[in-house]
Design an enzyme around this catalytic site. Structure first.
Site, short mmCIF file in Angstrom:
data_model
loop_
_atom_site.label_atom_id
_atom_site.label_comp_id
_atom_site.label_asym_id
_atom_site.label_seq_id
_atom_site.Cartn_x
_atom_site.Cartn_y
_atom_site.Cartn_z
N TYR A 296 0.84 -1.21 0.00
CA TYR A 296 0.00 0.00 0.00
C TYR A 296 0.87 1.26 0.00
O TYR A 296 0.66 2.17 -0.81
CB TYR A 296 -0.92 -0.03 1.22
CG TYR A 296 -1.97 1.07 1.24
CD1 TYR A 296 -3.03 1.07 0.34
CD2 TYR A 296 -1.89 2.11 2.17
CE1 TYR A 296 -3.99 2.08 0.37
CE2 TYR A 296 -2.85 3.12 2.21
CZ TYR A 296 -3.90 3.10 1.30
OH TYR A 296 -4.84 4.10 1.34
N LYS B 49 1.07 4.07 -3.04
CA LYS B 49 0.70 5.48 -2.84
C LYS B 49 1.92 6.40 -3.03
O LYS B 49 1.77 7.54 -3.52
CB LYS B 49 0.07 5.68 -1.46
CG LYS B 49 -1.28 4.99 -1.29
CD LYS B 49 -2.34 5.51 -2.26
CE LYS B 49 -3.73 4.97 -1.93
NZ LYS B 49 -4.77 5.44 -2.85
#
Ligand code: NDP
Length: 241
Positions: free
Chosen positions: A146, A150
């Site tokens: 994650y 990002k």
């Protein structure tokens, strides 16, 4: 923030932050094109705000490209859809990394390319907002894929702002802290973990989807006409700790 007569494409509009963005835009006069995976969410959103709907799995690059051309032309784009996985760095698999990059980074690339090509071909200005995360800046344990996805999204946002800004298309990111949506419940269900996060937020609470949606709408609109290439924390001060 007046979006009367403007068409805005919102990905991941079915739930959480994306739904709040779609609702906020519709309340300000926008024609929303809602794109997400679950047909059921699209049906309820359509009943609520009267939007156009497109169901697609953004992990599928070819289907995403087809959906992007079906969705256009639009005046503004919000790349909000995202997904997460809770694996430590030592355990994260190539499949998980590829999946999160596909949904969180590559799908925004595909959507933005289609959007920007259309705007540039027609000599029109525009704006894109990418919904990123404070995970872009912080090495949260068990969020390897994650955080990487990002971080890549923020890096791509800066390049987009540099290249597309010269064509009159502003590109910015918002970087929320924990926001109380279905995805947050999945990631922050452990009370010990959420207490630690809350203690680091001077305002003493997690974000609501509307807190994030309001900033997205601001960055899309004319009021933010000189803002390009930022990654704006929506975090109650989490990042200063
Ligand atoms: P939710 O899980 O509540 O909603 C995510 C939306 O994106 C859903 O409508 C979901 O559809 C859609 N989506 C997810 N994967 C896909 C896919 N493969 N194809 C198409 N649509 C998909 O998440 P949030 O509202 O919390 O998250 C929105 C954004 O905000 C994400 O980018 C997330 O990373 C970011 N964010 C969230 C934070 C939080 O604490 N909630 C904090 C920081 C950033 P479906 O349910 O059908 O899969």
């Amino acid at each position: 923030m007046d979006f009367k007569g403007k068409t805005v494409l919102v990905t991941g509009a079915g739930k959480g932050i994306g739904r709040a963005i779609a609702e906020g835009l519709a309340a300000r006069g926008a024609n929303v094109v809602a794109l997400t995976r679950s047909e059921a969410d699209l049906e309820t959103l359509k009943a609520e705000i009267g939007c156009r709907t497109i169901a697609v799995d953004l992990a599928d690059a070819a289907a995403t490209a087809a959906a992007a051309s079906e969705a256009g032309p639009v005046d503004f784009l919000v790349n909000n859809a995202g997904t997460t996985a809770l694996d430590s760095f030592l355990d994260v698999s190539v499949e998980t990394m590829n999946h999160l990059l596909a949904v969180n980074t590559i799908a925004p690339m595909i959507m933005s390319q289609a959007y920007a090509r259309d705007r540039i071909a027609r000599g029109l200005k525009g704006a894109i907002v990418n919904v990123s995360s404070v995970s872009s800046f912080i090495g949260f344990a068990d969020h390897a894929a994650y955080c990487a996805s990002k971080g890549a999204l923020d890096a791509m946002t800066r390049v987009m702002a540099n290249e597309l800004g010269r064509q009159g298309i502003r590109v910015n990111a918002v970087n929320p802290t924990v926001t109380l949506t279905p995805m947050a419940v999945k990631a922050w269900s452990d009370p010990a973990k959420s207490a630690g996060m809350l203690n680091r937020i001077p305002l003493g609470r997690f974000a609501d989807p509307k807190d994030v949606a309001d900033v997205v709408l601001y960055l899309l609109g004319n009021e933010a006409g000189m803002i390009n290439g930022i990654a704006m924390p929506v975090d109650g001060g989490f990042m200063i700790n």
